[in-house]
Motif scaffolding. Structure first.
Motif, short mmCIF file in Angstrom:
data_model
loop_
_atom_site.label_atom_id
_atom_site.label_comp_id
_atom_site.label_asym_id
_atom_site.label_seq_id
_atom_site.Cartn_x
_atom_site.Cartn_y
_atom_site.Cartn_z
N ASP A 378 -33.91 22.26 44.58
CA ASP A 378 -33.21 23.54 44.78
C ASP A 378 -33.98 24.69 44.17
N PHE A 379 -34.46 24.49 42.94
CA PHE A 379 -35.16 25.57 42.24
C PHE A 379 -36.50 25.86 42.90
N ALA A 380 -37.18 24.81 43.36
CA ALA A 380 -38.45 25.00 44.06
C ALA A 380 -38.24 25.81 45.34
N ASN A 381 -37.17 25.48 46.08
CA ASN A 381 -36.86 26.23 47.31
C ASN A 381 -36.57 27.69 47.00
N PHE A 382 -35.85 27.90 45.91
CA PHE A 382 -35.54 29.27 45.51
C PHE A 382 -36.83 30.06 45.20
N LEU A 383 -37.73 29.45 44.45
CA LEU A 383 -38.99 30.11 44.11
C LEU A 383 -39.82 30.38 45.36
N LYS A 384 -39.80 29.45 46.29
CA LYS A 384 -40.54 29.63 47.55
C LYS A 384 -39.98 30.82 48.33
N ASN A 385 -38.65 30.92 48.37
CA ASN A 385 -38.02 32.04 49.06
C ASN A 385 -38.32 33.36 48.37
N GLN A 386 -38.59 33.29 47.07
CA GLN A 386 -38.96 34.48 46.30
C GLN A 386 -40.47 34.79 46.40
#
Length: 565
Positions: A378-386
């Motif tokens: 989840d956190f990796a996906n969030f960082l990717k979206n950022q």
């Protein structure tokens, strides 16, 4: 000034008169209210339609005995009271309507539920029998009415002799759910079989009922079977909050905060209302869904998970403050709900345009936990979206060291890492990840699309890209992105006539997408429709989501057009 005031009053009177007369609930007898009262009622309607139940109650309560003029008044007041959790006030007002012989669907339902909760099933039946379908509730009326009738019969019955064949519902899935609960309530010997039949079906909508089965096993001290089932259910449904919080609580020997007993008829009826509410959410009827999920909360106030659906409804209708309040309540249930709630609050902050606050909030939340595989993901996906691609790649790589290729998350992590590599122009690494993801799990149309489109943009493997995109298009029909990619690949092969057919369909599916407009414009130009081509290029240029690089290319094309390749 006097003329202006007169006109305002006239407009208000005219509007409210016609809206009340035309309402399917309206029973206008007389209308001698002052402009101030008309204004309050008009404001209540606006507030109600805007899901502002506090303001709705305030305006409606300031109008005395207005139900004499409009049944819609009492309906909106009951809905507002229920949605505000003021169940006792809703009950007292429903009693008042009953005394005035001004009852409606909502008031009879409230009176019936109150009686049912107090186990006065004869009185509950009396009120439920008075329920009639109306414009607001007609789409779910029969399923709900059958369920209410069923559970009054079950609760009144001699448990040893009740015939489950008497249960009825027009929806077979609903029937199966009720029969599983009925077997449990009646303490039939085949309760395990009925739950096992329910949860073994491939339809993931039944995953929730693992929780109720496990909960019953625990209540009957069958702990070994409960632990085995919660472990397998958690593996199958790693995102199910109910199951995974229960698993965590069992592991940590904590008491689960979602209290439910299938020996309590009101708990079961609460879950029936949840099913109704969830179905209404899927149809986009959030107002009615809110009403029923709040009734579920009234029937079983010790099941805080119901706030999850209510919070999601508020997110859908962009009532972010109410959603955040509910997500903050979910945090108290346990660590699984806490992570979910903080993830949703982060999404809300992003939607509100508070990107930096979202980043700080979610980063802090992540640092304060001992993350498992899915939290890291989840956190990796969030960082990717950022657009923090390197940081996300590090986390995706960490996940891949902790799981094997048979793990269901493995191909998804490869795909995410591959697209992150592509964004930082490390194409070979990206290509390897995307190909490996498809090797492990075939028939992923969006992964196929990303890989093939990347080849087309790079001028590589065009024939293979077309073949993959045709296959993806067969797997995922009428997807604008895939159709656009296929049309663009054909364009790159100078097959402008066939390309135009696909790109024209893509523009119909995604008329505001700047890339699709740009592609279609190029194709029209090459098909000698130059005036039309400029129209679509201009559309792409005006799009808010168009990137700067694309805008510069389009400006050049508007000036000089395209050359045949």
């Amino acid at each position: 000034m006097k003329i202006d005031n007169f006109l305002i009053k006239l407009i208000l009177y005219t509007f409210i008169l016609f809206s009340v007369i035309n309402s399917s609930y309206a029973k206008v007898l007389n209308f001698n209210y002052h402009a101030n009262d008309v204004s309050k009622y008009f404001s209540s309607i606006v507030s109600f339609n805007n899901f502002d139940y506090v303001a709705t109650e305030k305006y409606l309560k300031s109008l005395k005995n207005f139900e004499e003029y409009s049944e819609n008044y009492s309906i909106k007041l009951i809905h507002s009271l229920v949605n505000l959790g003021k169940y006792n006030k809703a009950y007292k007002y429903s009693l008042e309507l009953n005394r005035k012989n001004k009852t409606n669907y909502e008031s009879q339902l409230i009176l019936g539920i109150q009686a049912f909760k107090k186990q006065n099933f004869t009185k509950a039946k009396f009120h439920f029998d008075k329920l009639k379908p109306d414009g607001g509730h007609s789409i779910i009326f029969q399923s709900l009415k059958d369920s209410l009738d069923n559970w009054v019969k079950i609760a009144q019955s001699d448990k040893r002799n009740f015939d489950l064949k008497k249960l009825s519902s027009p929806i077979s899935n609903f029937n199966q759910i009720q029969k599983a609960f009925a077997n449990c309530y009646l303490e039939n010997k085949n309760v395990d079989k009925s739950f096992e039949n329910l949860i073994s079906q491939k339809d993931t909508s039944f995953s929730r009922y693992n929780f109720f089965y496990i909960n019953n096993l625990i209540a009957n001290n069958n702990l070994d079977k409960a632990k085995n089932l919660v472990s397998s259910a958690s593996y199958l449904y790693p995102r199910n909050l109910l199951i995974n919080q229960l698993k965590k609580d069992l592991e940590n020997k904590k008491i689960n905060k979602n209290k439910f007993s299938c020996k309590k008829s009101s708990d079961i009826l609460a879950e029936i209302f949840y099913v109704i509410s969830n179905a209404l959410t899927s149809t986009g009827n959030y107002e009615l869904s809110n009403f029923y999920i709040n009734l579920a909360k009234y029937l079983n106030p010790n099941f805080p998970s119901y706030n999850s659906l209510l919070a999601e409804n508020y997110v859908y209708i962009k009532k972010y403050n109410q959603a955040k309040q509910l997500f903050n309540k979910l945090i108290l249930i346990g660590s699984v709900y806490e992570w979910h709630a903080k993830k949703q609050i982060t999404n809300i902050l992003e939607e509100e345009g508070n990107t930096e606050e979202a980043l700080n909030f979610f980063t802090k939340s992540y640092k304060n936990i001992n993350p498992g595989i899915y939290e890291i993901y989840d956190f990796a996906n969030f960082l990717k979206n950022q657009k923090k691609y390197n940081q996300s790649i590090n986390l995706y790589s960490e996940i891949l060291t902790k799981i094997n290729k048979s793990h269901k998350l493995y191909p998804a992590v490869l795909e995410r890492r591959g697209t992150a590599y592509e964004r930082i122009k490390k194409w070979k690494l990206a290509e390897n990840d995307l190909l490996m993801s498809l090797k492990i799990k075939k028939n992923q149309p969006y992964v196929m699309n990303y890989l093939a489109y990347s080849w087309v943009e790079r001028g590589e493997n065009i024939d293979r890209a077309i073949s993959i995109l045709q296959e993806a298009n067969n797997l995922k029909r009428n997807d604008g992105y895939i159709i656009d990619s296929l049309g663009w690949a054909l364009y790159k092969k100078n097959n402008y006539t066939e390309a135009k057919e696909y790109l024209q369909l893509a523009i119909m599916l995604m008329p505001r997408d700047p890339v699709v407009n740009d592609h279609f414009g190029d194709c029209l130009w090459m098909n000698n429709f130059k005036i039309q081509a400029r129209y679509y290029w201009e559309n792409a240029l005006k799009a808010e989501s168009a990137e700067d690089e694309l805008k510069e290319k389009i400006k050049n094309k508007l000036l000089f057009g395209l050359k045949k390749t």
